[in-house]
Design a protein around this motif. Structure first.
Motif, PDB file in Angstrom:
ATOM      1  N   THR A   1      49.136  54.211  54.418  1.00  0.00           N
ATOM      2  CA  THR A   1      47.999  54.997  54.904  1.00  0.00           C
ATOM      3  C   THR A   1      47.202  55.557  53.732  1.00  0.00           C
ATOM      4  OG1 THR A   1      49.285  55.593  56.871  1.00  0.00           O
ATOM      5  CG2 THR A   1      47.316  56.898  56.412  1.00  0.00           C
ATOM      6  N   GLY A   2      47.904  55.932  52.669  1.00  0.00           N
ATOM      7  CA  GLY A   2      47.214  56.377  51.463  1.00  0.00           C
ATOM      8  C   GLY A   2      46.339  55.277  50.881  1.00  0.00           C
ATOM      9  N   ALA A   3      46.861  54.050  50.846  1.00  0.00           N
ATOM     10  CA  ALA A   3      46.070  52.921  50.344  1.00  0.00           C
ATOM     11  C   ALA A   3      44.851  52.673  51.230  1.00  0.00           C
ATOM     12  CB  ALA A   3      46.939  51.667  50.267  1.00  0.00           C
ATOM     13  N   LEU A   4      45.023  52.829  52.538  1.00  0.00           N
ATOM     14  CA  LEU A   4      43.890  52.679  53.454  1.00  0.00           C
ATOM     15  C   LEU A   4      42.842  53.766  53.212  1.00  0.00           C
ATOM     16  CD1 LEU A   4      45.765  51.773  56.766  1.00  0.00           C
ATOM     17  CD2 LEU A   4      44.109  50.319  55.563  1.00  0.00           C
ATOM     18  N   ALA A   5      43.306  54.990  52.943  1.00  0.00           N
ATOM     19  CA  ALA A   5      42.371  56.081  52.659  1.00  0.00           C
ATOM     20  C   ALA A   5      41.586  55.790  51.382  1.00  0.00           C
ATOM     21  CB  ALA A   5      43.130  57.401  52.531  1.00  0.00           C
ATOM     22  N   TRP A   6      42.266  55.268  50.372  1.00  0.00           N
ATOM     23  CA  TRP A   6      41.581  54.899  49.127  1.00  0.00           C
ATOM     24  C   TRP A   6      40.515  53.839  49.403  1.00  0.00           C
ATOM     25  CZ3 TRP A   6      43.831  51.468  44.680  1.00  0.00           C
ATOM     26  CH2 TRP A   6      43.003  51.569  43.553  1.00  0.00           C
ATOM     27  N   THR A   7      40.879  52.839  50.184  1.00  0.00           N
ATOM     28  CA  THR A   7      39.936  51.771  50.513  1.00  0.00           C
ATOM     29  C   THR A   7      38.747  52.316  51.291  1.00  0.00           C
ATOM     30  OG1 THR A   7      41.786  50.207  50.588  1.00  0.00           O
ATOM     31  CG2 THR A   7      39.714  49.512  51.602  1.00  0.00           C
ATOM     32  N   ALA A   8      39.015  53.195  52.253  1.00  0.00           N
ATOM     33  CA  ALA A   8      37.922  53.787  53.033  1.00  0.00           C
ATOM     34  C   ALA A   8      36.982  54.581  52.134  1.00  0.00           C
ATOM     35  CB  ALA A   8      38.498  54.686  54.128  1.00  0.00           C
TER      36      ALA A   8
ATOM     37  N   TRP B   1      50.628  37.360  42.953  1.00  0.00           N
ATOM     38  CA  TRP B   1      49.349  37.641  43.601  1.00  0.00           C
ATOM     39  C   TRP B   1      49.081  39.137  43.686  1.00  0.00           C
ATOM     40  CZ3 TRP B   1      48.970  40.703  47.868  1.00  0.00           C
ATOM     41  CH2 TRP B   1      50.116  40.876  48.661  1.00  0.00           C
ATOM     42  N   GLY B   2      50.156  39.944  43.703  1.00  0.00           N
ATOM     43  CA  GLY B   2      49.979  41.387  43.777  1.00  0.00           C
ATOM     44  C   GLY B   2      49.260  41.964  42.573  1.00  0.00           C
ATOM     45  N   TYR B   3      49.302  41.236  41.443  1.00  0.00           N
ATOM     46  CA  TYR B   3      48.629  41.728  40.238  1.00  0.00           C
ATOM     47  C   TYR B   3      47.110  41.648  40.347  1.00  0.00           C
ATOM     48  CZ  TYR B   3      53.055  42.184  37.824  1.00  0.00           C
ATOM     49  OH  TYR B   3      54.314  42.589  37.458  1.00  0.00           O
ATOM     50  N   ALA B   4      46.622  41.009  41.402  1.00  0.00           N
ATOM     51  CA  ALA B   4      45.171  41.020  41.620  1.00  0.00           C
ATOM     52  C   ALA B   4      44.670  42.449  41.811  1.00  0.00           C
ATOM     53  CB  ALA B   4      44.817  40.172  42.838  1.00  0.00           C
ATOM     54  N   ALA B   5      45.511  43.317  42.374  1.00  0.00           N
ATOM     55  CA  ALA B   5      45.089  44.708  42.595  1.00  0.00           C
ATOM     56  C   ALA B   5      44.810  45.427  41.273  1.00  0.00           C
ATOM     57  CB  ALA B   5      46.136  45.453  43.420  1.00  0.00           C
ATOM     58  N   PRO B   6      45.788  45.530  40.362  1.00  0.00           N
ATOM     59  CA  PRO B   6      45.485  46.224  39.105  1.00  0.00           C
ATOM     60  C   PRO B   6      44.464  45.496  38.239  1.00  0.00           C
ATOM     61  CG  PRO B   6      47.670  45.236  39.006  1.00  0.00           C
ATOM     62  CD  PRO B   6      47.214  45.140  40.432  1.00  0.00           C
TER      63      PRO B   6
ATOM     64  N   GLY C   1      31.132  47.704  39.159  1.00  0.00           N
ATOM     65  CA  GLY C   1      32.401  48.398  38.955  1.00  0.00           C
ATOM     66  C   GLY C   1      33.018  48.871  40.258  1.00  0.00           C
ATOM     67  N   PRO C   2      32.277  49.622  41.087  1.00  0.00           N
ATOM     68  CA  PRO C   2      32.813  50.025  42.388  1.00  0.00           C
ATOM     69  C   PRO C   2      33.218  48.846  43.266  1.00  0.00           C
ATOM     70  CG  PRO C   2      30.894  51.344  41.845  1.00  0.00           C
ATOM     71  CD  PRO C   2      30.994  50.287  40.789  1.00  0.00           C
ATOM     72  N   MET C   3      32.497  47.733  43.158  1.00  0.00           N
ATOM     73  CA  MET C   3      32.828  46.561  43.967  1.00  0.00           C
ATOM     74  C   MET C   3      34.199  46.004  43.577  1.00  0.00           C
ATOM     75  SD  MET C   3      30.557  43.084  44.416  1.00  0.00           S
ATOM     76  CE  MET C   3      29.093  44.108  44.631  1.00  0.00           C
ATOM     77  N   LEU C   4      34.455  45.899  42.283  1.00  0.00           N
ATOM     78  CA  LEU C   4      35.747  45.393  41.825  1.00  0.00           C
ATOM     79  C   LEU C   4      36.882  46.344  42.212  1.00  0.00           C
ATOM     80  CD1 LEU C   4      34.729  44.137  38.263  1.00  0.00           C
ATOM     81  CD2 LEU C   4      35.431  42.708  40.195  1.00  0.00           C
ATOM     82  N   ILE C   5      36.655  47.638  42.042  1.00  0.00           N
ATOM     83  CA  ILE C   5      37.682  48.619  42.396  1.00  0.00           C
ATOM     84  C   ILE C   5      37.970  48.574  43.892  1.00  0.00           C
ATOM     85  CG2 ILE C   5      38.152  51.096  42.542  1.00  0.00           C
ATOM     86  CD1 ILE C   5      36.635  51.379  39.853  1.00  0.00           C
ATOM     87  N   THR C   6      36.925  48.435  44.693  1.00  0.00           N
ATOM     88  CA  THR C   6      37.119  48.329  46.141  1.00  0.00           C
ATOM     89  C   THR C   6      37.922  47.081  46.484  1.00  0.00           C
ATOM     90  OG1 THR C   6      35.027  49.483  46.525  1.00  0.00           O
ATOM     91  CG2 THR C   6      35.940  48.232  48.364  1.00  0.00           C
ATOM     92  N   GLY C   7      37.616  45.976  45.820  1.00  0.00           N
ATOM     93  CA  GLY C   7      38.395  44.762  46.039  1.00  0.00           C
ATOM     94  C   GLY C   7      39.861  44.964  45.696  1.00  0.00           C
ATOM     95  N   GLY C   8      40.130  45.673  44.595  1.00  0.00           N
ATOM     96  CA  GLY C   8      41.505  45.957  44.217  1.00  0.00           C
ATOM     97  C   GLY C   8      42.227  46.803  45.246  1.00  0.00           C
ATOM     98  N   SER C   9      41.510  47.747  45.850  1.00  0.00           N
ATOM     99  CA  SER C   9      42.153  48.595  46.861  1.00  0.00           C
ATOM    100  C   SER C   9      42.481  47.796  48.122  1.00  0.00           C
ATOM    101  CB  SER C   9      41.261  49.798  47.195  1.00  0.00           C
ATOM    102  OG  SER C   9      40.047  49.401  47.803  1.00  0.00           O
ATOM    103  N   PHE C  10      41.661  46.799  48.449  1.00  0.00           N
ATOM    104  CA  PHE C  10      41.989  45.927  49.582  1.00  0.00           C
ATOM    105  C   PHE C  10      43.271  45.140  49.301  1.00  0.00           C
ATOM    106  CE2 PHE C  10      37.597  46.446  51.196  1.00  0.00           C
ATOM    107  CZ  PHE C  10      37.865  46.557  52.550  1.00  0.00           C
ATOM    108  N   VAL C  11      43.437  44.694  48.064  1.00  0.00           N
ATOM    109  CA  VAL C  11      44.675  43.994  47.704  1.00  0.00           C
ATOM    110  C   VAL C  11      45.866  44.944  47.816  1.00  0.00           C
ATOM    111  CG1 VAL C  11      45.892  42.703  45.912  1.00  0.00           C
ATOM    112  CG2 VAL C  11      43.427  42.406  46.192  1.00  0.00           C
ATOM    113  N   MET C  12      45.665  46.206  47.460  1.00  0.00           N
ATOM    114  CA  MET C  12      46.731  47.200  47.610  1.00  0.00           C
ATOM    115  C   MET C  12      47.173  47.307  49.064  1.00  0.00           C
ATOM    116  SD  MET C  12      48.128  49.392  45.282  1.00  0.00           S
ATOM    117  CE  MET C  12      47.953  51.106  45.803  1.00  0.00           C
TER     118      MET C  12
END
Length: 361
Positions: A125-132, A69-74, A93-104
């Motif tokens: 925290t870095g992953a949260l910053a990316w998502t934000a 399931w972790g491969y949903a991120a990449p 594109g941004p929507m899919l990338i944002t979804g991937g960052s939530f999986v991260m």
């Protein structure tokens, strides 16, 4: 199909993203190159940060997690990057990338439950910053605001990785406390820059300088640079990257520049190219081997792309800072792209030749 082979398309999209991002970067610098789509220049940053580095980092995390399931991120990040590579900038594109960052973020929640530690908290925290940052990007926030969240994502991720690898030195409580102070200052500066750009960027710069000091003082690279072969190569890349982190931090701290311009260009590229890409160069033998399941043999020729990166960045940053040397910025940008291309060629050649001779790292 072996799992390693299934990762190849995602890695390919990441490499395509860096190629497209470099092309757009050269156009932004004034090189006479064509644009496939009107208004595509704005995709330069997203392709370099999310398309290449985001795909690579999320793929690495999925491999380390060991659950499908972790491969949903990449997959999501790569799919979003492909949208940016091949079409006009839109919301999909941004929507899919944002979804991937939530999986991260979800990946790090699982990892935290397995093993709670300071380095995991830092990378999470870095992953949260990316998502934000991605959420703001998706919401139409200006790129000059989003980019600092992306910077925090990469800086915190790398800092967490370095802290993890430095466990062999058994850092004291004081050393760990200094690390926490630096990380809190970086993140606090990014948050503050959302509402108070100049003071926030200055605080971010102070945090980057504090992290530079911590890495230069406590990182194992100081000892590893006296070794030989790939160990020394990695240490050289790391120490060179720390210098550029300090340069970017100094520009941010002393100028507070938060809007596009020459100082802004110098600051961002010192961090994103000088620091982050140096870390990619350093860890490429490990990352590509883990992701593709193929050993990547170190070769002295790797110093070519490292040297080219540093020389090109010196030209670019000096061109940004000195008005009379503005052309240096243009040529430095071209050499930035050359350095990245040499890196890809060296890496591919090493992996191809490894199948015939040589020992794994």
């Amino acid at each position: 199909m072996p799992l390693a082979a299934q990762r190849v398309p995602m890695l390919f999209v990441g490499l395509l993203s860096i190629a497209c991002g470099m092309w757009l970067g050269l156009v932004r610098l004034g090189w006479n190159l064509s644009l496939p789509w009107p208004g595509q220049l704005i995709a330069h940053g997203p392709l370099m940060v999310c398309g290449f580095l985001g795909t690579l980092n999320s793929l690495e995390r999925a491999v380390a997690l060991g659950s499908r399931w972790g491969y949903a991120a990449p997959v999501l990040v790569a799919a979003g990057a492909l949208m940016l590579d091949l079409g006009p900038l839109g919301a999909f594109g941004p929507m899919l990338i944002t979804g991937g960052s939530f999986v991260m973020v979800a990946i790090f929640v699982v990892v935290w439950r397995r093993r709670a530690s300071l380095f995991i908290a830092t990378m999470a925290t870095g992953a949260l910053a990316w998502t934000a940052g991605n959420v703001q990007w998706l919401g139409g926030a200006p790129m000059c605001r989003v980019v600092f969240w992306w910077l925090a994502f990469l800086v915190l991720t790398i800092a967490g990785e370095r802290l993890e690898l430095n466990r062999v030195l058994r850092p004291t409580r004081a050393v760990r406390s200094a690390f926490i102070v630096a990380m809190v200052t970086v993140l606090g500066g990014v948050v503050a820059a959302t509402w108070w750009p100049e003071p926030g960027v200055r605080a971010l710069g102070v945090g980057l300088l504090a992290l530079t000091w911590w890495l230069a003082r406590h990182d194992v690279a100081r000892r590893a640079v006296h070794q030989r072969g790939v160990t020394r190569f990695m240490a050289v890349c790391l120490l060179g990257g720390y210098v550029w982190l300090g340069v970017g931090g100094a520009i941010a701290a002393f100028t507070g520049v938060a809007m596009p311009g020459l100082l802004y260009d110098a600051m961002l590229h010192a961090v994103f190219l000088g620091f982050v890409i140096s870390m990619v160069f350093a860890h490429a033998p490990v990352i590509f081997s883990a992701v593709l399941g193929l050993p990547l043999e170190y070769r002295p020729a790797f110093y070519l792309h490292v040297g080219a990166l540093h020389v090109s960045l010196i030209l670019r940053v000096v061109g940004d800072l000195v008005d009379s040397l503005g052309r240096w910025r243009v040529w430095g940008g071209l050499l930035n792209a050359v350095a990245l291309l040499v890196f890809l060629l060296n890496t591919g050649r090493s992996m191809a030749l490894r199948g015939n001779h040589g020992d794994p790292i």
